[in-house]
Design a protein around this motif. Structure first.
Motif, PDB file in Angstrom:
ATOM      1  N   GLN A 159       7.827   0.226  26.592  1.00 54.81           N
ATOM      2  CA  GLN A 159       8.303  -0.996  27.259  1.00 54.81           C
ATOM      3  C   GLN A 159       9.320  -0.645  28.348  1.00 54.81           C
ATOM      4  OE1 GLN A 159       9.561  -3.281  23.846  1.00 54.81           O
ATOM      5  NE2 GLN A 159       7.613  -4.383  23.750  1.00 54.81           N
ATOM      6  N   LYS A 160       9.985   0.481  28.163  1.00 51.43           N
ATOM      7  CA  LYS A 160      10.986   0.935  29.119  1.00 51.43           C
ATOM      8  C   LYS A 160      10.352   1.783  30.218  1.00 51.43           C
ATOM      9  CE  LYS A 160      13.757   4.146  27.539  1.00 51.43           C
ATOM     10  NZ  LYS A 160      14.777   4.844  26.743  1.00 51.43           N
ATOM     11  N   THR A 161       9.467   2.683  29.843  1.00 50.58           N
ATOM     12  CA  THR A 161       8.921   3.650  30.819  1.00 50.58           C
ATOM     13  C   THR A 161       7.589   3.208  31.419  1.00 50.58           C
ATOM     14  OG1 THR A 161       7.655   4.848  29.135  1.00 50.58           O
ATOM     15  CG2 THR A 161       9.938   5.559  29.495  1.00 50.58           C
ATOM     16  N   ASN A 162       6.864   2.378  30.712  1.00 49.06           N
ATOM     17  CA  ASN A 162       5.561   1.866  31.140  1.00 49.06           C
ATOM     18  C   ASN A 162       4.469   2.925  31.264  1.00 49.06           C
ATOM     19  OD1 ASN A 162       7.801   0.223  33.130  1.00 49.06           O
ATOM     20  ND2 ASN A 162       6.683  -0.907  31.547  1.00 49.06           N
ATOM     21  N   ARG A 163       4.748   4.101  30.730  1.00 45.23           N
ATOM     22  CA  ARG A 163       3.761   5.187  30.824  1.00 45.23           C
ATOM     23  C   ARG A 163       3.855   6.044  29.565  1.00 45.23           C
ATOM     24  NH1 ARG A 163       5.852   3.783  35.614  1.00 45.23           N
ATOM     25  NH2 ARG A 163       4.425   3.772  37.386  1.00 45.23           N
ATOM     26  N   CYS A 164       2.709   6.546  29.157  1.00 49.64           N
ATOM     27  CA  CYS A 164       2.736   7.357  27.935  1.00 49.64           C
ATOM     28  C   CYS A 164       1.741   8.514  28.008  1.00 49.64           C
ATOM     29  CB  CYS A 164       2.411   6.476  26.721  1.00 49.64           C
ATOM     30  SG  CYS A 164       2.499   7.360  25.155  1.00 49.64           S
ATOM     31  N   ILE A 165       2.223   9.676  27.624  1.00 55.08           N
ATOM     32  CA  ILE A 165       1.372  10.864  27.486  1.00 55.08           C
ATOM     33  C   ILE A 165       1.510  11.343  26.039  1.00 55.08           C
ATOM     34  CG2 ILE A 165       0.898  13.218  28.294  1.00 55.08           C
ATOM     35  CD1 ILE A 165       0.823  11.378  30.649  1.00 55.08           C
ATOM     36  N   THR A 166       0.396  11.613  25.377  1.00 55.15           N
ATOM     37  CA  THR A 166       0.477  12.164  24.016  1.00 55.15           C
ATOM     38  C   THR A 166       0.148  13.654  24.068  1.00 55.15           C
ATOM     39  OG1 THR A 166      -1.845  11.753  23.468  1.00 55.15           O
ATOM     40  CG2 THR A 166      -0.282   9.966  23.027  1.00 55.15           C
ATOM     41  N   ILE A 167       0.781  14.400  23.187  1.00 50.09           N
ATOM     42  CA  ILE A 167       0.580  15.856  23.159  1.00 50.09           C
ATOM     43  C   ILE A 167       0.336  16.291  21.720  1.00 50.09           C
ATOM     44  CG2 ILE A 167       1.602  18.128  23.626  1.00 50.09           C
ATOM     45  CD1 ILE A 167       3.380  15.495  25.377  1.00 50.09           C
ATOM     46  N   GLU A 168      -0.766  16.992  21.490  1.00 51.83           N
ATOM     47  CA  GLU A 168      -1.061  17.532  20.164  1.00 51.83           C
ATOM     48  C   GLU A 168      -1.951  18.756  20.321  1.00 51.83           C
ATOM     49  OE1 GLU A 168      -3.887  14.982  17.818  1.00 51.83           O
ATOM     50  OE2 GLU A 168      -4.083  13.924  19.732  1.00 51.83           O
ATOM     51  N   GLU A 169      -1.937  19.615  19.292  1.00 54.41           N
ATOM     52  CA  GLU A 169      -2.776  20.820  19.338  1.00 54.41           C
ATOM     53  C   GLU A 169      -4.181  20.568  18.804  1.00 54.41           C
ATOM     54  OE1 GLU A 169      -0.993  24.220  17.475  1.00 54.41           O
ATOM     55  OE2 GLU A 169       0.099  24.734  19.291  1.00 54.41           O
ATOM     56  N   GLY A 170      -4.374  19.453  18.141  1.00 55.92           N
ATOM     57  CA  GLY A 170      -5.680  19.158  17.546  1.00 55.92           C
ATOM     58  C   GLY A 170      -6.731  18.850  18.595  1.00 55.92           C
ATOM     59  N   PHE A 171      -7.954  18.696  18.100  1.00 53.50           N
ATOM     60  CA  PHE A 171      -9.069  18.384  18.991  1.00 53.50           C
ATOM     61  C   PHE A 171      -8.893  16.987  19.583  1.00 53.50           C
ATOM     62  CE2 PHE A 171     -11.294  21.198  15.754  1.00 53.50           C
ATOM     63  CZ  PHE A 171     -11.227  22.330  16.553  1.00 53.50           C
ATOM     64  N   PRO A 172      -9.489  16.739  20.764  1.00 54.41           N
ATOM     65  CA  PRO A 172      -9.263  15.449  21.431  1.00 54.41           C
ATOM     66  C   PRO A 172      -9.920  14.241  20.749  1.00 54.41           C
ATOM     67  CG  PRO A 172     -10.697  16.866  22.764  1.00 54.41           C
ATOM     68  CD  PRO A 172     -10.192  17.703  21.624  1.00 54.41           C
ATOM     69  N   GLN A 173     -11.195  14.394  20.324  1.00 55.81           N
ATOM     70  CA  GLN A 173     -11.908  13.201  19.857  1.00 55.81           C
ATOM     71  C   GLN A 173     -11.340  12.695  18.541  1.00 55.81           C
ATOM     72  OE1 GLN A 173     -16.129  13.211  20.338  1.00 55.81           O
ATOM     73  NE2 GLN A 173     -16.448  11.729  18.706  1.00 55.81           N
ATOM     74  N   SER A 174     -11.053  11.399  18.495  1.00 55.45           N
ATOM     75  CA  SER A 174     -10.513  10.739  17.303  1.00 55.45           C
ATOM     76  C   SER A 174      -9.200  11.376  16.837  1.00 55.45           C
ATOM     77  CB  SER A 174     -11.532  10.766  16.150  1.00 55.45           C
ATOM     78  OG  SER A 174     -12.781  10.340  16.595  1.00 55.45           O
ATOM     79  N   GLY A 175      -8.431  11.861  17.773  1.00 61.49           N
ATOM     80  CA  GLY A 175      -7.180  12.525  17.433  1.00 61.49           C
ATOM     81  C   GLY A 175      -6.018  11.562  17.310  1.00 61.49           C
ATOM     82  N   VAL A 176      -4.835  12.128  17.067  1.00 60.19           N
ATOM     83  CA  VAL A 176      -3.632  11.309  16.943  1.00 60.19           C
ATOM     84  C   VAL A 176      -3.358  10.596  18.268  1.00 60.19           C
ATOM     85  CG1 VAL A 176      -1.147  11.367  16.531  1.00 60.19           C
ATOM     86  CG2 VAL A 176      -2.673  12.799  15.146  1.00 60.19           C
ATOM     87  N   GLY A 177      -3.579  11.300  19.372  1.00 59.31           N
ATOM     88  CA  GLY A 177      -3.373  10.687  20.692  1.00 59.31           C
ATOM     89  C   GLY A 177      -4.319   9.524  20.924  1.00 59.31           C
ATOM     90  N   ALA A 178      -5.541   9.670  20.441  1.00 62.06           N
ATOM     91  CA  ALA A 178      -6.517   8.587  20.592  1.00 62.06           C
ATOM     92  C   ALA A 178      -6.036   7.337  19.857  1.00 62.06           C
ATOM     93  CB  ALA A 178      -7.872   9.034  20.042  1.00 62.06           C
ATOM     94  N   GLU A 179      -5.459   7.548  18.692  1.00 62.10           N
ATOM     95  CA  GLU A 179      -4.953   6.426  17.901  1.00 62.10           C
ATOM     96  C   GLU A 179      -3.772   5.750  18.604  1.00 62.10           C
ATOM     97  OE1 GLU A 179      -6.034   5.017  15.251  1.00 62.10           O
ATOM     98  OE2 GLU A 179      -4.309   3.724  14.839  1.00 62.10           O
ATOM     99  N   ILE A 180      -2.857   6.566  19.110  1.00 63.11           N
ATOM    100  CA  ILE A 180      -1.690   5.987  19.791  1.00 63.11           C
ATOM    101  C   ILE A 180      -2.137   5.226  21.030  1.00 63.11           C
ATOM    102  CG2 ILE A 180       0.384   6.616  21.112  1.00 63.11           C
ATOM    103  CD1 ILE A 180       0.748   8.868  18.995  1.00 63.11           C
ATOM    104  N   SER A 181      -3.068   5.809  21.736  1.00 60.54           N
ATOM    105  CA  SER A 181      -3.596   5.162  22.931  1.00 60.54           C
ATOM    106  C   SER A 181      -4.202   3.802  22.588  1.00 60.54           C
ATOM    107  CB  SER A 181      -4.639   6.089  23.545  1.00 60.54           C
ATOM    108  OG  SER A 181      -5.267   5.452  24.611  1.00 60.54           O
ATOM    109  N   ALA A 182      -4.991   3.760  21.518  1.00 60.00           N
ATOM    110  CA  ALA A 182      -5.627   2.494  21.123  1.00 60.00           C
ATOM    111  C   ALA A 182      -4.582   1.462  20.715  1.00 60.00           C
ATOM    112  CB  ALA A 182      -6.597   2.755  19.967  1.00 60.00           C
TER     113      ALA A 182
END
Lengths: 344, 461
Positions: free
Chosen positions: B387-410
């Motif tokens: 809400q403050k930055t209006n932008r988000c990047i997720t970083i993880e070592e796991g595979f991309p598909q159905s990853g933690v970043g995918a969940e946060i993005s959704a």
């Protein structure tokens, strides 16, 4: 939990154990066994009926034919001993003293069921009765049951865990992982292998390189006994020996129960893999309940009328259970999200 | 030309060690296989053997020297009547200079490890769960984990540790060091190599009321046991209508170490965080490791506790408190920022932190969030930041598909859509099994450059 070393020669002789001698039952024992086994039989018949009427869904595995196994073992258990088994679990629960109405209500998926309708036929538990399920993955209950024994040894409570599994599960790798640790750590666990001759539709001779399941622990020096699982007295006698073995700190033991299930693997199994004659032969010559009935009548410990009265009374209990299981409401929608976590 | 004896790497992640002892002196004759020195790392003491026959011409690094980097010349061996004449340190190209930290098996400086070689000193925004003014003690993650277990075992007789090499060997990664001495064989249980079996035994013991800590030598081996973790540990409470839960912790290193190949490098964060009934914790700092492991052991639910081999030896400030616990399910803002939110967990926080440092120099202010727990997932903290930055990047070592970043993005899409000025971008491990070659492994893992590039894309700079 590391055990003291034992002389190798002594241990090498342990894997073969003489079968326990059958000890005759007295009148009270015969009547008790008759009652317990008939309750399971009538309960399962009713469950099959309710399944056919659409009141029970999903998978439903009946125990008909195998009643002597749980009845004989239950007779040697004491307070605090645990039971764990597979998905063919109704008989085990009734033998543990769980209420037929709440078991049946779980089968119909109602709020009064042991798992509030969230477990179903394959997943019921009772902490109070030390019944640890009710497991749907073939063989998974074996490490779990071994873990219950680990708990007993850790707490030094003198209790024994009884882990039931079938001839099919006996080919799962995790069973042998458990055998190894159970013997290594001398855990008080009785492995009861209910060999009903068919792993679903595959006969033991088609699935198992070694069909003498009592020897399945021999690589680990776990002694085993072959038991006539259709004779409740034989099961009882073997159970006494096994309990003594475990309670005296000698570690695990295997009891192979040679038994038979009359019905298919589950309700949806037409059992085409065996002949009608084979089933009929077992029913007419080896039925566990009929064996007790004949002894009761033969020794004039009970008249036909008295046995009919017992049957009538059991039918009433089962009928009440069925009524309850149909009248009891389904779980409230709010139950969907309960019991996922315990609040920390 | 005299033969140089180099500081050896004793494990895939070793970068330096202490030359504890020379067992030979200058002028001694040695043959291959003779023990010539002892080397200590934070994990173990190992003997160094001569690999050639000859005479020790010079001991370059005296015994007792700390932090000798891998590949540094520690002694010179003279073969067939050679002399020390003409030899000088650094004259040969293979010798690493003292300042340079070289990966154990990396042949040159161009292929230094994919991970930042030395731990950066983190400026951690103060944790609201730690009282102001608390004395801090520098502690490695490894020690913090051990301390957490020891403290909980002292408090509760029902807590025990089981796993491969946890007792007599003192832990494959030395995380359980000293526990056997203090608590004995009954409570620190060496298992055979049989993950499926001992995971199930642990769950059974937990169902009956004990509080096992099951160590997996790595979570890669826990795939053997995943049926017991999910079907037995996670689901039994629900299947029993709330009667029977499994108070158990499954812990061990997760994700890539260094050069250990495809079967030993997977990140399981997304896998376990998928499962209702499990809690999933992935700490980065030593303080979080300690506070969260203590909470995990006390938690009545099954907890997956994901550690990272590379950070075991890294030191952080840990509060000096009698009973320091942290709540599971609460993220922490590692660094305040206003232009973009970087969300990560575990070792990914290191990448995020390094990227934020570099971005700061370029005038971009990045906020770094360490999730710490993946289930429950603290989306409130992430959303408040977005809400403050209006932008988000997720970083993880796991595979991309159905990853933690995918969940946060959704979840940002559904719960913070109106606050987003750019798409959420995911920096992840690449969609390939982990390669062995140093250069390929580096490419397969997330890196700081990718994060900076993504930040510039979403900030339109």
């Amino acid at each position: 939990m590391v055990k003291k070393a034992k002389p190798a020669a002594k241990r090498a002789t342990r894997s073969k154990k003489a079968n326990a001698n059958i000890v005759d039952y007295d009148k009270e024992q015969e009547l008790h066994a008759y009652h317990e086994m008939l309750l399971i039989r009538r309960f399962e018949e009713k469950a099959g009926q309710l399944y056919g009427m659409g009141h029970i869904g999903g998978f439903c595995h009946l125990y008909i034919g195998q009643e002597a196994v749980v009845t004989g073992i239950q007779a040697v258990m004491t307070e605090g001993d645990q039971v764990i088994t597979s998905y063919r679990d109704h008989g085990h629960m009734l033998a543990c003293g769980m209420e037929p109405s709440r078991v049946m209500a779980e089968l119909t998926g109602r709020q009064g069921g042991y798992s509030k309708g969230k477990g179903g036929s394959m997943h019921m538990f009772s902490k109070e009765k030390h019944f640890y399920g009710g497991h749907g993955i073939v063989g998974a209950q074996v490490p779990l049951g071994t873990g219950l024994a680990f708990h007993n040894k850790y707490k030094e409570n003198g209790n024994v865990s009884v882990a039931y599994f079938g001839d099919g599960a006996s080919n799962q790798g995790q069973v042998y992982e458990s055998f190894n640790m159970a013997e290594l750590w001398e855990l008080p666990v009785i492995y009861v292998i209910e060999n009903n001759r068919y792993a679903m539709g595959t006969a033991v001779t088609r699935s198992s390189a070694l069909t003498d399941f009592s020897k399945r622990g021999s690589s680990f020096n776990i002694p085993g006994m072959k038991v006539d699982g259709m004779d409740v007295r034989a099961v009882h006698a073997a159970g006494i020996e096994a309990m003594e073995h475990c309670r005296s700190g000698k570690g695990p033991i295997i009891l192979e129960m040679e038994t038979y299930r009359y019905r298919g693997h589950s309700m949806s199994d037409p059992a085409k893999y065996r002949s009608k004659d084979e089933v009929q032969k077992m029913r007419s010559e080896s039925d566990p309940i009929e064996q007790v009935r004949q002894r009761l009548v033969g020794k004039e410990w009970a008249s036909e009328d008295e046995l009919k009265a017992i049957d009538k009374q059991i039918r009433e209990v089962v009928g009440d259970a069925a009524d309850f299981s149909l009248k009891d409401p389904e779980p409230a929608p709010s139950e969907l999200y309960t019991d996922v976590y315990i609040e920390a | 030309m005299p033969t140089e004896i180099l500081m050896p790497a004793l494990s895939p992640t070793m970068e330096h060690g202490k030359l504890a002892k020379w067992t030979v002196k200058e002028g001694d004759s040695v043959t291959s296989g003779d023990v010539i020195a002892e080397i200590e790392t934070d994990k173990a003491t190992m003997e160094v053997e001569a690999v050639d026959e000859g005479v020790i011409g010079k001991i370059v690094v005296p015994e007792g020297t700390e932090n000798v980097v891998v590949n540094k010349v520690i002694a010179v061996l003279l073969v067939d009547g050679e002399s020390m004449e003409g030899w000088s340190e650094g004259a040969t190209p293979s010798a690493a200079t003292e300042k340079e930290v070289v990966s154990p098996s990396a042949p040159s400086a161009e292929t230094v490890p994919a991970q930042p070689a030395s731990a950066p000193k983190l400026e951690i925004a103060s944790d609201p769960d730690i009282p102001a003014g608390t004395k801090m003690v520098s502690t490695t993650v490894r020690e913090a984990l051990r301390d957490a277990m020891a403290e909980e075992m002292r408090k509760d007789e029902d807590v025990f540790v089981m796993g491969e090499e946890v007792a007599e060997y003192q832990g494959a990664y030395k995380v359980t060091q000293g526990l056997l001495d203090e608590f004995g064989k009954k409570r620190v249980v060496d298992t055979p190599i049989t993950e499926h079996g001992f995971a199930g035994i642990g769950v059974g013991a937990a169902l009956a009321g004990l509080k096992p800590i099951v160590e997996f030598m790595t979570f890669n081996f826990a795939m053997q046991a995943i049926d017991q973790i999910i079907n037995s540990a996670a689901k039994t409470l629900y299947m029993s209508g709330g009667q029977m839960g499994a108070p158990i912790v499954f812990r061990g290193p997760n994700g890539a170490a260094a050069r250990v190949g495809a079967q030993h490098s997977q990140c399981y964060a997304a896998w376990y965080s998928h499962i209702p009934g499990l809690k999933v914790v992935a700490p980065y700092t030593a303080a979080d490791a300690k506070g969260l492991l203590k909470s995990a052991i006390r938690d009545p639910n099954p907890v997956i506790f994901l550690e990272n081999e590379i950070v075991y030896g890294q030191s952080f400030d840990v509060p000096d408190m009698d009973d320091f616990t942290l709540p599971i399910g609460k993220a922490r803002i590692h660094r305040q920022g206003s232009d973009v939110t970087l969300v990560s967990f575990g070792i990914g926080v290191r990448y995020a932190h390094d990227a934020a440092e570099e971005l700061a120099q370029q005038g971009i202010s990045a906020e770094v969030i360490d999730l710490r727990s993946l289930r429950p997932l603290d989306m409130d903290t992430v959303i408040a930041s977005v809400q403050k930055t209006n932008r988000c990047i997720t970083i993880e070592e796991g595979f991309p598909q159905s990853g933690v970043g995918a969940e946060i993005s959704a979840r940002l899409m559904s719960d913070a859509f109106d606050y987003l000025d750019a798409p959420v971008l995911r920096i992840t491990g690449k969609d390939v099994p982990m390669p062995y070659a140093a250069n390929l492994e580096k490419l397969a893992l997330p890196n700081v450059g990718e994060i900076i590039e993504a930040v510039k894309a979403v900030t339109y700079k």
